[in-house]
Each structure stands twice: as C-alpha cells, then as structure tokens.
Design a protein around this motif. Structure first.
Motif, PDB file in Angstrom:
ATOM      1  N   ARG A 160       2.054   9.223   3.282  1.00  0.00           N
ATOM      2  CA  ARG A 160       2.144   7.871   2.740  1.00  0.00           C
ATOM      3  C   ARG A 160       0.945   7.028   3.194  1.00  0.00           C
ATOM      4  O   ARG A 160       0.313   6.339   2.413  1.00  0.00           O
ATOM      5  CB  ARG A 160       3.445   7.238   3.221  1.00  0.00           C
ATOM      6  CG  ARG A 160       4.025   6.215   2.307  1.00  0.00           C
ATOM      7  CD  ARG A 160       5.491   5.959   2.577  1.00  0.00           C
ATOM      8  NE  ARG A 160       5.845   5.753   3.956  1.00  0.00           N
ATOM      9  CZ  ARG A 160       6.747   6.481   4.608  1.00  0.00           C
ATOM     10  NH1 ARG A 160       7.358   7.464   4.000  1.00  0.00           N
ATOM     11  NH2 ARG A 160       7.041   6.224   5.863  1.00  0.00           N
ATOM     12  N   ILE A 161       0.650   7.135   4.481  1.00  0.00           N
ATOM     13  CA  ILE A 161      -0.461   6.357   5.045  1.00  0.00           C
ATOM     14  C   ILE A 161      -1.773   6.744   4.357  1.00  0.00           C
ATOM     15  O   ILE A 161      -2.520   5.895   3.865  1.00  0.00           O
ATOM     16  CB  ILE A 161      -0.579   6.615   6.574  1.00  0.00           C
ATOM     17  CG1 ILE A 161       0.671   6.102   7.307  1.00  0.00           C
ATOM     18  CG2 ILE A 161      -1.867   6.017   7.130  1.00  0.00           C
ATOM     19  CD1 ILE A 161       0.730   4.643   7.553  1.00  0.00           C
ATOM     20  N   PHE A 162      -2.045   8.041   4.315  1.00  0.00           N
ATOM     21  CA  PHE A 162      -3.317   8.483   3.735  1.00  0.00           C
ATOM     22  C   PHE A 162      -3.343   8.281   2.225  1.00  0.00           C
ATOM     23  O   PHE A 162      -4.399   8.043   1.635  1.00  0.00           O
ATOM     24  CB  PHE A 162      -3.596   9.947   4.098  1.00  0.00           C
ATOM     25  CG  PHE A 162      -3.868  10.138   5.563  1.00  0.00           C
ATOM     26  CD1 PHE A 162      -4.797   9.335   6.215  1.00  0.00           C
ATOM     27  CD2 PHE A 162      -3.193  11.095   6.305  1.00  0.00           C
ATOM     28  CE1 PHE A 162      -5.054   9.487   7.569  1.00  0.00           C
ATOM     29  CE2 PHE A 162      -3.437  11.259   7.659  1.00  0.00           C
ATOM     30  CZ  PHE A 162      -4.369  10.451   8.292  1.00  0.00           C
ATOM     31  N   GLY A 163      -2.171   8.380   1.613  1.00  0.00           N
ATOM     32  CA  GLY A 163      -2.091   8.117   0.169  1.00  0.00           C
ATOM     33  C   GLY A 163      -2.526   6.690  -0.140  1.00  0.00           C
ATOM     34  O   GLY A 163      -3.258   6.444  -1.108  1.00  0.00           O
ATOM     35  N   GLU A 164      -2.079   5.755   0.681  1.00  0.00           N
ATOM     36  CA  GLU A 164      -2.459   4.349   0.480  1.00  0.00           C
ATOM     37  C   GLU A 164      -3.958   4.159   0.692  1.00  0.00           C
ATOM     38  O   GLU A 164      -4.605   3.387  -0.011  1.00  0.00           O
ATOM     39  CB  GLU A 164      -1.675   3.441   1.433  1.00  0.00           C
ATOM     40  CG  GLU A 164      -0.236   3.216   1.035  1.00  0.00           C
ATOM     41  CD  GLU A 164      -0.085   2.485  -0.291  1.00  0.00           C
ATOM     42  OE1 GLU A 164      -0.854   1.553  -0.553  1.00  0.00           O
ATOM     43  OE2 GLU A 164       0.787   2.878  -1.078  1.00  0.00           O
ATOM     44  N   VAL A 165      -4.502   4.854   1.691  1.00  0.00           N
ATOM     45  CA  VAL A 165      -5.939   4.736   1.950  1.00  0.00           C
ATOM     46  C   VAL A 165      -6.710   5.263   0.735  1.00  0.00           C
ATOM     47  O   VAL A 165      -7.664   4.638   0.263  1.00  0.00           O
ATOM     48  CB  VAL A 165      -6.352   5.517   3.229  1.00  0.00           C
ATOM     49  CG1 VAL A 165      -7.871   5.512   3.400  1.00  0.00           C
ATOM     50  CG2 VAL A 165      -5.672   4.908   4.459  1.00  0.00           C
ATOM     51  N   ARG A 166      -6.273   6.395   0.220  1.00  0.00           N
ATOM     52  CA  ARG A 166      -6.957   6.969  -0.958  1.00  0.00           C
ATOM     53  C   ARG A 166      -6.865   6.025  -2.157  1.00  0.00           C
ATOM     54  O   ARG A 166      -7.835   5.818  -2.862  1.00  0.00           O
ATOM     55  CB  ARG A 166      -6.333   8.328  -1.334  1.00  0.00           C
ATOM     56  CG  ARG A 166      -6.811   9.462  -0.448  1.00  0.00           C
ATOM     57  CD  ARG A 166      -6.086  10.756  -0.753  1.00  0.00           C
ATOM     58  NE  ARG A 166      -6.498  11.809   0.157  1.00  0.00           N
ATOM     59  CZ  ARG A 166      -7.389  12.755  -0.151  1.00  0.00           C
ATOM     60  NH1 ARG A 166      -7.922  12.780  -1.347  1.00  0.00           N
ATOM     61  NH2 ARG A 166      -7.719  13.663   0.733  1.00  0.00           N
ATOM     62  N   LYS A 167      -5.661   5.464  -2.339  1.00  0.00           N
ATOM     63  CA  LYS A 167      -5.486   4.544  -3.469  1.00  0.00           C
ATOM     64  C   LYS A 167      -6.378   3.313  -3.300  1.00  0.00           C
ATOM     65  O   LYS A 167      -7.045   2.871  -4.216  1.00  0.00           O
ATOM     66  CB  LYS A 167      -4.020   4.093  -3.554  1.00  0.00           C
ATOM     67  CG  LYS A 167      -3.207   4.869  -4.543  1.00  0.00           C
ATOM     68  CD  LYS A 167      -1.971   4.132  -4.983  1.00  0.00           C
ATOM     69  CE  LYS A 167      -0.907   4.123  -3.907  1.00  0.00           C
ATOM     70  NZ  LYS A 167       0.294   3.378  -4.326  1.00  0.00           N
ATOM     71  N   HIS A 168      -6.357   2.780  -2.087  1.00  0.00           N
ATOM     72  CA  HIS A 168      -7.090   1.539  -1.809  1.00  0.00           C
ATOM     73  C   HIS A 168      -8.587   1.720  -2.033  1.00  0.00           C
ATOM     74  O   HIS A 168      -9.259   0.831  -2.549  1.00  0.00           O
ATOM     75  CB  HIS A 168      -6.834   1.110  -0.368  1.00  0.00           C
ATOM     76  CG  HIS A 168      -7.378  -0.253  -0.055  1.00  0.00           C
ATOM     77  ND1 HIS A 168      -6.635  -1.390  -0.212  1.00  0.00           N
ATOM     78  CD2 HIS A 168      -8.599  -0.653   0.385  1.00  0.00           C
ATOM     79  CE1 HIS A 168      -7.368  -2.436   0.116  1.00  0.00           C
ATOM     80  NE2 HIS A 168      -8.557  -2.021   0.485  1.00  0.00           N
ATOM     81  N   TYR A 169      -9.085   2.862  -1.623  1.00  0.00           N
ATOM     82  CA  TYR A 169     -10.530   3.081  -1.717  1.00  0.00           C
ATOM     83  C   TYR A 169     -10.922   3.935  -2.928  1.00  0.00           C
ATOM     84  O   TYR A 169     -11.931   4.604  -2.922  1.00  0.00           O
ATOM     85  CB  TYR A 169     -11.056   3.678  -0.414  1.00  0.00           C
ATOM     86  CG  TYR A 169     -11.011   2.650   0.693  1.00  0.00           C
ATOM     87  CD1 TYR A 169     -11.933   1.607   0.749  1.00  0.00           C
ATOM     88  CD2 TYR A 169     -10.010   2.694   1.656  1.00  0.00           C
ATOM     89  CE1 TYR A 169     -11.861   0.633   1.734  1.00  0.00           C
ATOM     90  CE2 TYR A 169      -9.941   1.728   2.656  1.00  0.00           C
ATOM     91  CZ  TYR A 169     -10.869   0.702   2.676  1.00  0.00           C
ATOM     92  OH  TYR A 169     -10.797  -0.258   3.652  1.00  0.00           O
TER      93      TYR A 169
END
Lengths: 190, 224
Positions: free
Chosen positions: B67-76
């Motif tokens: 979830r954490i890394f998914g958000e980072v990928r989405k954000h960037y």
C-alpha cells in the motif's frame, strides 16, 4: 523532479522495504494510533522518494530514517496545534482508554491492569515527556540515538527523561480505581 | 564511596540502564546488598520498565508495504496521491486547518451536531479537513461538496459544486480541501456523503472579512 524510471521505484522499494515495519513501530509510538502511524510512514515515503540519489549514499539508513520520520511527525504536530478546532473523536488511540472503563476488575489480570494504568499515565505526560519515554523506555533507543534524532544536548535529554519518569510515577500513583482494586485483591489473596 | 537510601534511589533508573560511572555503580550495588527497601524500589523500576516495553503495537496487515509503495508509485507517476481525495489538489495551504470528525454509519453512536463558524481574511488560502471515521472499508461512496459563492476550491475556481465517487478505508479518512476566500460574505460549505441508502452532511459556516486576524467560534446546527 528527475525523469522517473521504473527502476527508480524498484531501487527505492529495495532500499526502504527493510525499514518500513521498524518505521511504522516508531510512528505508532509517536502517534499512538494505527492509522495515524501508517499515514505518517506514508508521508515520509512520499517525501523521501525524490531524494533517492541522496538515500543511496547513506550508509546507516535506520537512524537517518528515524530522524526524518520524527521531523515529519513534529511538523504535523505543529500544524495540528495551529488548528483552532480540536480533533474530535480520535477514539482509536490506545492512549485514551480510561482505566476502569473497559473491563470489570474480575475480568482482568494483574499485568493487564498495569498495562491500562501505564497507557493512561502516558497520555497525561506532556508531548515531549511522552515521546522521550516512548523512545527510551518503551522502544529502547539509547540517549545517544535520541540525541541524534532530536538534536537535543545529552544533558538536557537526561534531565528531561528523569522528569518524565518522575511524572509518570506520580500519575501512576494517582490512578485510584486500580490502586483500590489492587488493595482489595491483596486482602482477599486472589 | 558510600551511599544512603536517598542517594541510591535517585540513581536507580541509571543503575537499571547501566549508565552510572563505575564508582557509582559499585556504591549502589553495595547499598542494595544491605537494604531491602531499596532492593524493593529497584524491583518496582524493573516492573515499570517491563510493562513499558510490553506496551502493545497494533499490527499492520499484510498489504501495508504494498500500500505504501503503491501510493508512492501513484504519486510520482502523475496520478493522484490520495484515493480518498481523488480529484482534489492536496497541497497544504498556509493558515487554518479545520477538522471535522464523525463516525459514520454506526447508528448506535451519537452524532456530534456541532457546526463550525470560521472567519477568514480575504484572499487567504486555508485548508478545511473533513475527517470521516468508517467502521469498515466502504466501496462506492459518493461525496459531494457545495461551496458558498465567496469561496473557491483551489484548482477548481469555476466549480461551486463537485461530486465524485470514492472509497473509504476502515478507520480515519481525511479529505483536505484547499479553499480560498475571493469575496467578502458568509455562506455554508456543505459536504455530503452517500453510501447505499444512507447519507450524512457536514456544514461549515465560512465568513470572510477584510484583512482581520483569523477568529473562530463554534455553534450548533441541525444535521441532515
């Protein structure tokens, strides 16, 4: 922001993944709430991704990451303090449980009683004291490590810690419902 | 070096942490060997520390890291960083942050009917945060925001009403609305949340003044 490649994400995740649970634990100790802790870790990761090149060069990531997370937490705390309206209904906080409200004495063990008392007492410390107790006495960070995280002189930390412990013990003595219960238990020899 | 009881007791925490000098450590040791009361105090230090170390940590679920890394990928990658605030700019604006909190869809819980009246200086950007506590993950939630005429949502200057579908995760969900007062006046910001046949409304009274300092008050309103 540099042109992002898929390999950047892979590298970032490879570097960060071993530290996530440890960061979550620290975040949980600071915030006292699961969702707030997860959000804090999320916020840190979002802030760190653009610093991938810098992160790659850091030899010991754990203390550095702890410091970053602590800074983000303090920034959030300051922002929340500027809010003119208090948060309502943060009922998931482990620190907000009032001793004696959740379970009847007959249903709890002695260690659970002590846990409840401690969780209650911790909420009644001021923010600095609570954080210090959490880092040092709960999570086992040394004063030197805390000095690195907080940028506070060692002597100051030590006296703050002593005051925090004194306050904690004072509050624990004041938690009367359980003090009474313990006395009753003692008489009955349960 | 000899120590009495009070000299010993102020050093018990440091003794426990092994942070005394060699001389002090020996002196405390010697005193403890002959003083049952101080020994008892040391046991109390040990019990307290043990209990502190045993303080529980709520475990994260298996999807936490993804979830954490998914958000980072989405954000960037150009996508929104927040599924809950999808469609909104979430940049922090300087100034006020107002929090609304409620528990939704739990009939047995009392509803807090307090409405906030916020006075803001003209052209100041500020942030209103709505906090929703959901008892379980909720899909297909519809959110709508109605803005008074004198207030703009940054990035959506021409829209006074926005509706979109989203999802709530179990627990706390924050919707941050970056708002800006563009004219003097007073009006209501109404946020409505629909799930199935249930709905809930939140209202904030927004008053715009000249360049006065920010003040606020709280008054009651009737929930929908």
């Amino acid at each position: 922001m540099w042109p992002i490649r898929r390999s950047d994400h892979q590298l970032f995740e490879q570097l960060m993944r071993p530290h996530l649970k440890y960061l979550y634990r620290l975040a949980y100790r600071l915030t006292g709430q699961q969702h707030a802790a997860e959000d804090l870790v999320q916020e840190v990761m979002l802030k760190l991704f653009p610093r991938l090149e810098e992160i790659e060069k850091i030899e010991k990531l754990s203390p550095w990451l702890s410091k970053v997370l602590y800074r983000v937490f303090i920034d959030q705390l300051r922002k929340d303090k500027r809010s003119p309206v208090d948060l309502i209904g943060d009922d998931e906080s482990i620190y907000e449980t009032q001793p004696g409200k959740e379970q009847q004495p007959a249903e709890v063990t002695e260690s659970e009683i002590l846990q409840k008392k401690i969780q209650y007492a911790v909420t009644h410390l001021n923010e600095d004291q609570r954080i210090l107790i959490m880092l040092h006495d709960v999570e086992g960070y040394s004063l030197l490590e805390i000095q690195q995280i907080q940028d506070v002189p060692l002597g100051t930390l030590k006296s703050r810690l002593n005051r925090a412990r004194a306050k904690l013990r004072e509050i624990l003595k004041e938690v009367e419902p359980y003090a009474t219960y313990e006395r009753v238990k003692g008489v009955r020899g349960i | 070096m000899k120590m009495n009881c009070s000299e010993t007791r102020v050093r018990l925490d440091d003794y426990y942490d092994d942070e005394l000098s060699v001389l002090e450590f020996r002196a405390v040791n010697e005193h403890l060997a002959s003083c049952d009361e101080c020994k008892h105090e040391l046991q109390a230090v040990d019990a307290l520390r043990q209990a502190l170390r045993d303080m529980p940590v709520a475990e994260v679920d298996d999807e936490f890291e993804n979830r954490i890394f998914g958000e980072v990928r989405k954000h960037y990658s150009g996508a929104s960083s927040s599924r809950f605030a999808a469609g909104f700019m979430t940049a922090m604006a300087a100034g006020l942050a107002l929090w609304f909190a409620t528990s939704i869809f739990i009939p047995q819980l009392p509803v807090d009917d307090a409405s906030q009246v916020v006075m803001v200086a003209l052209n100041d950007a500020y942030e209103v945060r709505l906090k929703f506590d959901a008892p379980v993950d909720l899909e297909q939630v519809t959110l709508s925001i109605d803005l008074p005429d004198n207030i703009e949502l940054e990035g959506y200057a021409d829209r006074k009403e926005l509706t979109w579908q989203t999802q709530l995760k179990q627990g706390q969900n924050i919707l941050a609305l970056p708002l800006k007062a563009v004219a003097i006046g007073e009006g209501e910001l109404v946020a409505q949340l629909f799930y199935g046949d249930k709905s809930r409304s939140f209202r904030v009274i927004l008053k715009t003044t000249g360049n006065d300092a920010l003040i606020y008050q709280v008054r009651k309103f009737n929930s929908v």
